[in-house]
Design a protein around this motif. Structure first.
Motif, short mmCIF file in Angstrom:
data_model
loop_
_atom_site.label_atom_id
_atom_site.label_comp_id
_atom_site.label_asym_id
_atom_site.label_seq_id
_atom_site.Cartn_x
_atom_site.Cartn_y
_atom_site.Cartn_z
N GLN A 99 -1.62 0.25 -15.67
CA GLN A 99 -2.86 -0.16 -14.99
C GLN A 99 -2.58 -0.56 -13.53
O GLN A 99 -3.31 -0.17 -12.62
CB GLN A 99 -3.45 -1.34 -15.76
N TRP A 100 -1.49 -1.32 -13.32
CA TRP A 100 -1.12 -1.69 -11.95
C TRP A 100 -0.78 -0.45 -11.12
O TRP A 100 -1.18 -0.33 -9.96
CB TRP A 100 0.09 -2.64 -11.94
N ALA A 101 -0.03 0.49 -11.73
CA ALA A 101 0.37 1.70 -11.01
C ALA A 101 -0.85 2.56 -10.70
O ALA A 101 -0.95 3.17 -9.63
CB ALA A 101 1.39 2.48 -11.84
N TRP A 102 -1.79 2.60 -11.64
CA TRP A 102 -3.04 3.36 -11.46
C TRP A 102 -3.83 2.77 -10.30
O TRP A 102 -4.33 3.47 -9.41
CB TRP A 102 -3.84 3.33 -12.76
N ARG A 103 -3.95 1.42 -10.33
CA ARG A 103 -4.68 0.73 -9.26
C ARG A 103 -4.01 0.99 -7.90
O ARG A 103 -4.68 1.22 -6.90
CB ARG A 103 -4.66 -0.77 -9.57
N LEU A 104 -2.68 0.96 -7.91
CA LEU A 104 -1.93 1.20 -6.66
C LEU A 104 -2.23 2.60 -6.11
O LEU A 104 -2.39 2.80 -4.91
CB LEU A 104 -0.43 1.06 -6.95
N LYS A 105 -2.36 3.56 -7.01
CA LYS A 105 -2.58 4.96 -6.58
C LYS A 105 -4.04 5.20 -6.18
O LYS A 105 -4.32 5.82 -5.17
CB LYS A 105 -2.17 5.90 -7.72
N PHE A 106 -4.98 4.70 -7.02
CA PHE A 106 -6.37 5.13 -6.83
C PHE A 106 -7.33 4.06 -6.28
O PHE A 106 -8.37 4.39 -5.75
CB PHE A 106 -6.92 5.67 -8.16
N ARG A 107 -6.99 2.75 -6.47
CA ARG A 107 -7.89 1.71 -5.96
C ARG A 107 -7.11 0.60 -5.26
O ARG A 107 -7.22 -0.57 -5.60
CB ARG A 107 -8.71 1.10 -7.12
N PRO A 108 -6.26 0.98 -4.27
CA PRO A 108 -5.37 -0.03 -3.71
C PRO A 108 -6.07 -1.02 -2.79
O PRO A 108 -6.99 -0.66 -2.07
CB PRO A 108 -4.36 0.81 -2.92
N GLU A 109 -5.61 -2.26 -2.87
CA GLU A 109 -5.98 -3.27 -1.89
C GLU A 109 -4.68 -3.65 -1.17
O GLU A 109 -3.60 -3.27 -1.62
CB GLU A 109 -6.61 -4.47 -2.60
N PRO A 110 -4.78 -4.42 -0.08
CA PRO A 110 -3.55 -4.66 0.72
C PRO A 110 -2.39 -5.24 -0.09
O PRO A 110 -1.24 -4.96 0.20
CB PRO A 110 -4.04 -5.65 1.79
N GLN A 111 -2.66 -6.07 -1.12
CA GLN A 111 -1.58 -6.73 -1.85
C GLN A 111 -1.21 -6.02 -3.16
O GLN A 111 -0.35 -6.52 -3.90
CB GLN A 111 -1.97 -8.18 -2.16
N THR A 112 -1.83 -4.87 -3.46
CA THR A 112 -1.62 -4.26 -4.79
C THR A 112 -0.16 -3.88 -5.03
O THR A 112 0.38 -4.10 -6.12
CB THR A 112 -2.52 -3.02 -4.97
N ALA A 113 0.51 -3.33 -4.02
CA ALA A 113 1.91 -2.91 -4.22
C ALA A 113 2.78 -4.12 -4.54
O ALA A 113 3.62 -4.07 -5.46
CB ALA A 113 2.42 -2.19 -2.97
N LEU A 114 2.55 -5.22 -3.82
CA LEU A 114 3.35 -6.43 -4.06
C LEU A 114 3.06 -6.98 -5.46
O LEU A 114 3.97 -7.42 -6.18
CB LEU A 114 3.02 -7.48 -2.98
N GLN A 115 1.78 -6.95 -5.85
CA GLN A 115 1.42 -7.44 -7.18
C GLN A 115 2.05 -6.58 -8.27
O GLN A 115 2.51 -7.08 -9.30
CB GLN A 115 -0.11 -7.45 -7.33
N CYS A 116 2.09 -5.26 -8.02
CA CYS A 116 2.69 -4.33 -8.97
C CYS A 116 4.20 -4.64 -9.11
O CYS A 116 4.75 -4.70 -10.21
CB CYS A 116 2.46 -2.90 -8.49
N PHE A 117 4.87 -4.86 -7.97
CA PHE A 117 6.30 -5.23 -7.98
C PHE A 117 6.51 -6.53 -8.77
O PHE A 117 7.40 -6.61 -9.62
CB PHE A 117 6.78 -5.39 -6.53
N ARG A 118 5.66 -7.54 -8.50
CA ARG A 118 5.83 -8.83 -9.19
C ARG A 118 5.61 -8.64 -10.68
O ARG A 118 6.34 -9.21 -11.50
CB ARG A 118 4.83 -9.85 -8.63
N PHE A 119 4.62 -7.82 -11.04
CA PHE A 119 4.39 -7.61 -12.47
C PHE A 119 5.60 -6.95 -13.13
O PHE A 119 5.93 -7.25 -14.28
CB PHE A 119 3.12 -6.77 -12.73
#
Ligand code: HEM
Ligand SMILES: CC(C)=CCC/C(C)=C/CC/C(C)=C/COP(=O)(O)OP(=O)(O)O
Length: 298
Positions: free
Chosen positions: A257-277
């Protein structure tokens, strides 16, 4: 406090800086995966072997991290995330940092040779060299597949834990290695997307620099799918039970879900949140494997 007359200024101990050289949070998670490897073997390790293996692997992983700080000091100073590091800043000089790194590594090797077994000692040394030399000196600067290949060194600890107890290889230990191996690319590339400009400035060929952010996001998503399949294997081969299966599915669906959000519905902090997850994902996955094992086999 007055400075010791016996030590040159650069050799004075600043514990906080020396501790930071060992990348303590990374080593802590590495040790969790090693301990899980120890307790999954089916035979309970003796307290001496469990403590010595944890100490030896921890010292060598910390030593590897300190070597990385020394060898990377010139690129660390160019990147905002690593700019403050002790060797990059010159708060710890190269020579004392190397003495510290080699002391930790030698002490770890000695502990493993004396109280664990030679197989674990040499495999841990191979992991140390894999990260501190092969990855840091060569792969990191040579190819965008650096962290995929170099990830093998960081993936070894469950096998190290296993061999510490049994003195032998086992397919189940290799499955645990495969899980971390498949987890490393989405773990790192999520951060590399967030820090792309840092890596470009330091001229390091990380995937988002060489192939672009969109391509890297696709790779993150594909690797989370691959990771999900790999995480099913312990259940498929009968190594883990239903608790593990359900927990692993939940954790991996969240990662997808995080990776999907990063690809298709990113916000400025999504990549960092995905890394933290990704860090919580690996931690809970290994806790789950252990809990499931204890429920099934006591
Ligand atoms: C080649 C493989 C790997 C690469 C390239 C990589 C890369 C990174 C990077 C760049 C960071 C940020 C560090 C910082 O901001 O100081 C990080 C953080 C972290 N990594 Fe990895 N990693 C790898 C493997 C692993 C492994 C195997 C583990 C544990 C099993 C791990 C656990 C962590 C943890 C816990 C953090 C957070 C550290 C903190 O908050 O201080 N990593 N990783
Ligand atoms: C003996 C043994 C089990 C060794 C384990 C090796 C080890 C400490 C692996 C950790 C991997 C890691 C933190 C990579 C960071 O990449 P980087 O160095 O490119 O990141 P940075 O930019 O934060 O320095």
């Amino acid at each position: 406090m007055a400075r010791s007359a016996l030590l040159p200024r650069s050799w004075e101990l600043s514990w906080r800086d020396y501790f930071a050289l060992t990348k303590p949070k990374v080593v802590l998670l590495i040790l969790l995966t090693a301990v899980v490897g120890m307790f999954l073997t089916g035979s309970l390790p003796s307290p001496l072997v469990a403590v010595a293996a944890t100490l030896g692997i921890g010292l060598m992983a910390g030593g590897a991290a300190a070597i990385n700080h020394v060898l990377d000091r010139r690129i660390d100073i160019k990147m905002a995330r690593t700019y403050h590091r002790p060797v990059a800043q010159g708060r710890v000089q190269t020579l004392p940092a190397l003495v510290f790194a080699f002391s930790l590594s030698a002490a770890g090797l000695a502990v493993l040779l004396l109280w664990v077994n030679a197989l674990t000692a040499w495999l841990t040394l191979a992991s140390l060299l894999g990260y501190a030399v092969v990855y840091t000196v060569w792969l990191k600067r040579a190819t965008p597949q650096n962290i995929v290949i170099g990830g093998l060194a960081g993936a070894m600890p469950p096998l190290l834990g296993w061999t510490a107890v049994t003195g032998d290889f086992h397919g189940h230990a290799l499955l645990l290695v495969m899980i971390i191996f498949a987890w490393t690319p989405p773990h790192f590339w999520a951060l590399a997307i967030h820090r792309r400009d840092d890596y470009a400035k330091a001229d390091i060929p990380m995937l988002p620099v060489t192939h672009g952010i969109e391509f890297t996001k696709t790779c993150v998503l594909l690797y989370t799918l691959l990771l999900t399949l790999v995480c099913l294997l312990p259940w498929v081969v009968g190594m883990s039970g239903p608790l593990y299966l359900l927990g692993a599915l939940a954790l991996n669906l969240r990662f997808i879900q995080w990776a999907w959000r990063l690809k298709f519905r990113p916000e400025p902090q999504t990549a960092l949140q995905c890394f933290r997850f990704s860090i919580s994902h690996l931690m809970w996955l290994f806790v789950l494997i252990l809990a499931d094992h204890w429920i099934n086999y006591g």
